[in-house]
Design a protein around this motif. Structure first.
Motif, short mmCIF file in Angstrom:
data_model
loop_
_atom_site.label_atom_id
_atom_site.label_comp_id
_atom_site.label_asym_id
_atom_site.label_seq_id
_atom_site.Cartn_x
_atom_site.Cartn_y
_atom_site.Cartn_z
N PRO A 172 -53.94 -38.15 -3.57
CA PRO A 172 -55.03 -37.53 -2.82
C PRO A 172 -55.07 -36.03 -3.03
CG PRO A 172 -53.25 -38.18 -1.35
CD PRO A 172 -52.92 -38.76 -2.68
N GLU B 75 -61.82 -43.23 8.57
CA GLU B 75 -60.88 -42.69 7.59
C GLU B 75 -61.45 -42.75 6.18
OE1 GLU B 75 -58.19 -40.89 8.40
OE2 GLU B 75 -59.15 -41.25 10.35
N ASP C 87 -62.07 -39.46 3.85
CA ASP C 87 -61.61 -39.33 2.46
C ASP C 87 -62.75 -38.91 1.54
OD1 ASP C 87 -59.03 -40.01 3.14
OD2 ASP C 87 -59.23 -42.12 2.54
#
Length: 523
Positions: A271, A339, A343
């Protein structure tokens, strides 16, 4: 005449004479194709991170019946650094036809012009155009910046892949007549990263003057931190890689290509919140260098060329379809959706707090209710992803041009749905219909190959070809299509049983969130 010129060529061989030498292509099905024709010297050894050099002349006749390798990457097998080749499909090597130059996409790190989807035979045969595809440098070899990599001949130290593209445009201009093309009738077309490149090349003085028309499709417009490194971050990356290899930045020219590629990919794995640099969060495209990319797309003027701007109905379903091996797990609950949306937002900003996530979901739910759109978690996630990376800037830049530009601009939404279990009309669905390759074995399960798909592909080809010839897209299967105006029905919707219809631009309400969110730059 050389010995090779006097030697008889196999049946079906056609010879064309380029500025660097003669090439022998293959005649089949009423089309001649020349594969793997070098448009620049191999960027290897001291020419890694150098501006492209013109191809070295050769004597005799060079075989051009096999594709060259893809540019070095992890996706396409057989890739390598010696990749700067063009492929040309032409009805005949005599005459003076429009030339369509197609820039492949792939996030500036993967893809190739010779992939089966981009086979130009069907497009060239139907439209009587010359079709050109090509490869350009990718990833660490193509898109970055560091002054220690300055080319002593050109003074450039960045964006080698974009420089390759510019060299290809010049090569096509100089060689179009050898393939039956008109050097004064070049149209640039590309998808995704290639769509962004179309706009950037049009704004460069050395290439913009060589081009007549533009067809940017699903352009992934350049901005930081989503799909471009800042100059500072780019310097940090190359210096970190050099340190890891125990060399200098200039010494990266001597590092084995595979090792350098792998190190670059490791640097950007995981990430974006865990990386050593904050930019380049989704892709690593061209870097603002003051020369090849003077500024991000939103801060650049509109090209003066007539443009046919295309986007798909659900750009994001390219990423979110659960049937795709690389797709993240689709959210099923409210918590998972929050979530997943966070992202997505983190692709464009270093911080996505609860308030921003809440505002985004609220705006998209309100838009879905007002416009009778699906509001399930998968659909919301898909729309948000596609709008952030693609549709918002595509339509906002189109709107700006409609207000301030002086050249004709047409906007198309490609809306033909893919087949279940795939869904929507994903990013990159267009190329299968522009090239008429939707029925290939690797494409047919998703895109279909029935009479309707054939009609839609023919329509898309006709629109592009008529635009390349006259600057006005027309097809027997489409209504008259006015230049784009956000205030009235002027978007051509292509796809579905009606094939083509003019309507107001769809789903504008959900774009309002990005105008004020401070995540995506707003034109």
């Amino acid at each position: 005449m050389s010995v090779s010129d006097r030697r008889p060529h196999p049946p079906g061989t056609v010879v064309a004479h380029t500025t660097a030498g003669a090439v022998a292509g293959e005649r089949t099905g009423g089309i001649t194709v020349f594969r793997g024709v070098p448009y620049a010297q191999p960027p290897v050894g001291p020419l890694r991170f150098a501006s492209p050099r013109p191809p070295l002349p050769w004597s005799g006749v060079r075989d051009a019946t096999a594709f060259g390798p893809a540019s070095f990457q992890s996706i396409v097998p057989g890739s390598g650094e010696d990749s700067l080749h063009a492929n040309v499909w032409t009805p005949h090597t005599t005459g003076s036809r429009p030339v369509l130059v197609y820039v492949h996409g792939g996030g500036w790190e993967r893809g190739a012009g010779h992939l089966p989807t981009y086979d130009g035979a069907r497009l060239a045969a139907r439209t009587d155009m010359v079709v050109v595809t090509f490869n350009y440098r990718l990833g660490a070899f193509g898109f970055g910046l560091h002054e220690d990599l300055t080319d002593p001949l050109t003074g450039s130290c960045a964006n080698w892949g974009l420089q390759d593209q510019a060299a290809l445009v010049r090569w096509v201009h100089d060689n179009a007549a050898a393939f039956g093309g008109d050097p004064a009738a070049l149209t640039l077309c590309g998808t995704s990263a290639g769509g962004a490149s179309v706009r950037q090349l049009a704004l460069l003085p050395e290439t913009g003057a060589l081009v007549r028309h533009l067809v940017p499709i699903s352009a992934c417009h350049i901005w930081a931190p989503a799909n471009s490194l800042t100059p500072e971050d780019s310097r940090t990356v190359y210096e970190a890689l050099a340190k890891d290899f125990g060399t200098t930045v200039a010494g990266l020219r001597d590092v084995p290509a595979g090792a350098l590629k792998d190190a670059w990919e490791r640097f950007f794995s995981g990430p974006p919140t865990g990386r050593r640099v904050e930019s380049g969060r989704e892709y690593r495209g061209p870097v603002v260098d003051g020369r090849w990319l003077p500024a991000h797309d939103v801060d650049m003027p509109s090209p003066a060329h007539p443009s046919l701007v295309v986007h798909t109905r659900t750009e994001g379903s390219f990423y979110t379809c659960p049937e795709r091996p690389t797709a993240p797990t689709a959210p099923a609950t409210e918590a998972e959706l929050r979530e997943a949306v966070r992202d997505v937002l983190l692709k464009g900003t270093a911080k996505a707090d609860d308030a921003l996530v809440d505002a985004c979901l609220r705006a998209y739910r309100e838009a879905a209710a007002a416009e009778d759109l699906p509001a399930d978690p998968l659909s919301l996630w898909t729309e948000i992803w596609g709008d952030l990376l693609f549709r918002f800037q595509i339509l906002r830049l189109a709107g700006r041009h409609a207000r301030t530009g002086r050249s004709p601009q047409y906007v198309m939404e490609f809306a033909h749905p893919v087949r279940p279990p795939y869904f929507g009309t994903p990013h990159e669905a267009t190329s299968k219909f522009v090239f008429g390759t939707h029925g290939l074995p690797e494409n047919v399960a998703e895109f279909g190959d029935g009479p309707l798909e054939k009609r839609i592909s023919d329509t898309f080809m006709d629109l592009v070809a008529s635009f390349a010839r006259t600057g006005a897209p027309r097809s027997a299967y489409a209504p008259q299509w006015p230049a784009f105006s956000p205030e009235r029905p002027s978007t051509l919707i292509v796809g579905g049983d009606r094939v083509a219809q003019v309507a107001a631009a769809p789903k504008l309400r959900q774009l309002r969130f990005w105008d004020d969110a401070g995540v995506v730059p707003c034109p």
